[in-house]
Design a protein around this motif. Structure first.
Motif, PDB file in Angstrom:
ATOM      1  N   ASP A   1       7.032  76.817  62.766  1.00 44.34           N
ATOM      2  CA  ASP A   1       7.246  76.430  64.090  1.00 44.34           C
ATOM      3  C   ASP A   1       5.720  76.220  64.706  1.00 44.34           C
ATOM      4  O   ASP A   1       5.226  75.212  65.354  1.00 44.34           O
TER       5      ASP A   1
ATOM      6  N   LEU B   1       9.867  81.494  59.984  1.00 48.68           N
ATOM      7  CA  LEU B   1      10.236  80.549  60.862  1.00 48.68           C
ATOM      8  C   LEU B   1       9.069  80.193  62.052  1.00 48.68           C
ATOM      9  O   LEU B   1       9.032  79.164  62.342  1.00 48.68           O
TER      10      LEU B   1
ATOM     11  N   VAL C   1      13.897  79.657  66.518  1.00 49.04           N
ATOM     12  CA  VAL C   1      12.650  80.353  66.302  1.00 49.04           C
ATOM     13  C   VAL C   1      12.456  81.409  67.436  1.00 49.04           C
ATOM     14  O   VAL C   1      12.489  81.035  68.788  1.00 49.04           O
TER      15      VAL C   1
ATOM     16  N   TYR D   1      16.640  74.065  60.262  1.00 44.15           N
ATOM     17  CA  TYR D   1      16.389  75.020  61.539  1.00 44.15           C
ATOM     18  C   TYR D   1      15.536  73.938  62.467  1.00 44.15           C
ATOM     19  O   TYR D   1      14.554  73.373  61.890  1.00 44.15           O
ATOM     20  N   TYR D   2      15.825  74.055  63.534  1.00 40.01           N
ATOM     21  CA  TYR D   2      14.868  73.272  64.745  1.00 40.01           C
ATOM     22  C   TYR D   2      14.220  74.445  65.620  1.00 40.01           C
ATOM     23  O   TYR D   2      14.366  75.706  65.289  1.00 40.01           O
ATOM     24  N   GLN D   3      13.601  73.800  66.436  1.00 38.91           N
ATOM     25  CA  GLN D   3      12.493  74.836  67.318  1.00 38.91           C
ATOM     26  C   GLN D   3      13.500  76.047  68.177  1.00 38.91           C
ATOM     27  O   GLN D   3      13.099  77.020  68.334  1.00 38.91           O
TER      28      GLN D   3
ATOM     29  N   THR E   1       8.902  72.643  62.778  1.00 31.37           N
ATOM     30  CA  THR E   1      10.440  72.802  63.376  1.00 31.37           C
ATOM     31  C   THR E   1      10.643  71.441  64.213  1.00 31.37           C
ATOM     32  O   THR E   1      11.762  71.179  64.711  1.00 31.37           O
TER      33      THR E   1
END
Ligand code: NDP
Ligand code: MG
Ligand code: MG
Length: 335
Positions: free
Chosen positions: A169, A165, A10, A5-7, A174
């Motif tokens: 972040d 998440l 979120v 998962y990345y930014q 993230t």
């Protein structure tokens, strides 16, 4: 392949405006607190009077006792040493939890091994950066991040996963990527990695190599360079591109030696021992032993630590590093 998962995964608003108590201001605590604050989150610190308290105040945070911080916050991240968390939780945090609060960890140890038993009406999750706290802060300031694992143990509000998440972040992870895991997997693999490979395995390998050369009459300074100093250069190459990249850079002689000798040192018996180590972790034997060692005043911990600090590799290493001004700890020891 595990999903990363990345930014963009979120919902950043889920923790915004909530008070986050960071309990503990050591390696992880200072990094989480400062990264979250820089990202616009409301952070307070929970501590006892002492060294960390003064540092957190100097860093501009509102610092309270653990009980007061737990009471004031909706999200409580416990960044105390693992062996102390059970007692501090029972005495200061549990009485101040309210329904809908989130109880957060950076390691699943206490929840997984039953030292902490959270009530059913709070969210429980972990966000575990895969690196030391000082790197969590340094890479964040430089615009990067340390990757992290997250896991939900208990979802009382229906938003635990989004909160996890959002927290990942908030500390920057993230940017680098965040992987979902379980408390069981995070706890057992973390303990196994540090015991069998990263810390226990490596220090034992380095000492055995050094002792073998010195006992055979070679100079300790030369043995230090071969068995400890150069390890970093090799590990950096592995970090950047795996075994293949490391082997691309070393000589063919070194690579042939690697192929024919590695398994003479790390043998099938070593792997059988690793399986034993993993079993002790999985069935709780290691966790129980460590909590007992801590509660009885750490006699073995202190004795081994003292003996290893006097080991010849350490004595020689201190002298050699003093002559290499470019080699120094990035973090002052004891901080
Ligand atoms: P540290 O030992 O660096 O810091 C502990 C902090 O807790 C210090 O600020 C200390 O303050 C405070 N503290 C100790 N006892 C109490 C108490 N009774 N009441 C209030 N505050 C207290 O811990 P780490 O950051 O290494 O570890 C925290 C968590 O993060 C652990 O769960 C660990 O497994 C996890 N983790 C750690 C990583 C690491 O690289 N270090 C990596 C990933 C996860 P004082 O100055 O007063 O002693
Ligand atoms: Mg660990
Ligand atoms: Mg060489």
């Amino acid at each position: 392949m595990a999903k990363v998962y990345y930014q963009d995964a979120v919902q950043t608003n889920v923790l915004k405006g909530k008070t986050i108590a960071i309990v503990g201001y050591g390696s992880q605590g200072h990094a989480h607190a400062q990264n979250l604050r820089d990202n616009g989150f409301d952070v307070i610190i929970g501590l006892r009077q002492g060294r960390s308290w003064n540092i957190a105040v100097q860093d501009g945070f509102e610092v309270k006792t653990v009980a007061e911080a737990a009471k004031a916050a909706e999200v409580i991240m416990i960044l105390l040493p693992d062996e102390l968390q059970g007692d501090v939780y029972n005495q200061e945090i549990a009485p101040n939890l309210e329904a809908g609060n989130a109880l957060v960890f950076a390691h699943g140890f206490n929840v997984h091994f039953g030292e902490i038993k959270p009530p059913a009406d709070v969210d429980v999750f972990l966000v575990a950066p895969k690196g030391p706290g000082h790197l969590v802060r340094r890479t964040f300031v430089e615009g990067g991040a340390v990757p992290a694992l997250f896991a939900v143990y208990q979802d009382a509000t229906g938003t635990a996963r989004e909160k996890a998440l959002s927290y990942a972040d908030g500390i920057g992870s993230t940017r680098a990527g965040v992987l979902e895991t379980t408390f069981k997997e995070e706890t057992e693999t973390d303990l196994f990695g540090e015991q069998a490979v990263l810390c226990g395995g490596t220090t034992a390998l380095v000492k055995a190599g050094f002792e073998t050369l010195v006992e055979a009459g070679y100079q300790p300074e030369v043995a230090y360079f071969e068995c400890l100093h150069e390890l970093k250069l090799i590990v950096d190459l592995m970090y950047e591109g795996g075994l293949e990249n490391m082997r691309y850079s070393i000589s063919d002689t070194a690579q042939w030696g690697d192929f024919v000798t590695g398994h003479r040192v790390v043998t099938d018996a070593t792997k059988a021992a690793m399986k034993d180590v993993l079993k002790d972790i999985q069935d709780g034997t290691f966790a129980k032993g460590w909590i007992e060692e801590h509660k009885s005043g750490r006699p073995n911990f202190n004795a081994i630590n003292e003996a290893d600090n006097k080991h010849q590799i350490e004595v020689v290493g201190r002298e050699l590093r003093a002559m290499m001004p470019f080699v120094k700890p990035k973090v002052k020891m004891g901080v």
